[in-house]
Scaffold this motif. Structure first.
Motif: not given
Length: 195
Positions: A16-18, A63-71, A126-130
């Motif tokens: 998912g990154g960068p 993990v400082r570049d993580a992006l999260l979605e909440l549902w 979502f993040a780099r490496g995932i």
């Protein structure tokens, strides 16, 4: 003349990154577009709450570049309410890795067979490496009976692993706040679901 049918191959996964923030949260990525958007603030009728935390790797580093979605469901346990979107997106702080959502406390949602699930929010990471986003849930610890009967939690075999799905109330805040630490791997790894 008949052409033979070709079977397409699946394309390989990519992380998912960068650059994931540029397309999903461009203002966070420093672009001067969609700056009015605040998808981490979810509005709707019900009790306002805050969910905060950090995503850590197997070494315990943020993990400082993580992006999260909440549902989530609305306060009555509906996913189709006209006055509640039920979705939000937040980026981890680039310096600390901290993220947060302000939303409403969700109601209980029925499982496929009609049994009630304990109130919870679903989180996608979502993040780099995932390669493929990770899916987990955060449950609220107040209602032990609902947690014990929840059909999803009952599928989590080890009782100690269930604790990784519980938000921790934070005392002394004006708004009810829950701390939810997400550990990607290693000791104390958060339970992730194959959805």
């Amino acid at each position: 003349m008949t052409m033979p049918v070709q079977h397409l191959q699946e394309t390989p996964s990519q992380t998912g990154g960068p650059y994931v923030h540029i397309g999903t949260l461009p203002a966070f990525a420093g672009l001067a577009i969609r700056t009015q958007e605040q998808p981490h603030l979810i509005t709707g009728p019900g009790e306002r709450i805050r969910i905060e935390g950090v995503v850590t790797d197997g070494s315990g580093h943020a993990v400082r570049d993580a992006l999260l979605e909440l549902w989530q469901a609305d306060a009555q346990g509906r996913h189709d309410a006209e006055d509640f979107l039920g979705w939000g997106r937040a980026a981890a702080d680039a310096a600390t890795g901290e993220w947060f959502f302000e939303t409403i406390r969700p109601g209980a949602v029925p499982w496929r067979d009609g049994r009630p699930q304990a109130p919870h929010v679903s989180l996608l990471i979502f993040a780099r490496g995932i390669n493929i986003h990770l899916h987990t849930r955060m449950y609220f610890p107040e209602d032990a009976a609902a947690l014990e009967a929840d059909p999803v939690l009952r599928c989590v075999e080890q009782v100690g692993r269930r604790a990784t799905l519980l938000g921790r109330p934070v005392e002394g805040r004006a708004m009810p706040t829950y701390r939810f630490e997400i550990r990607l791997q290693g000791e104390g790894e958060t339970v992730f679901f194959d959805m």
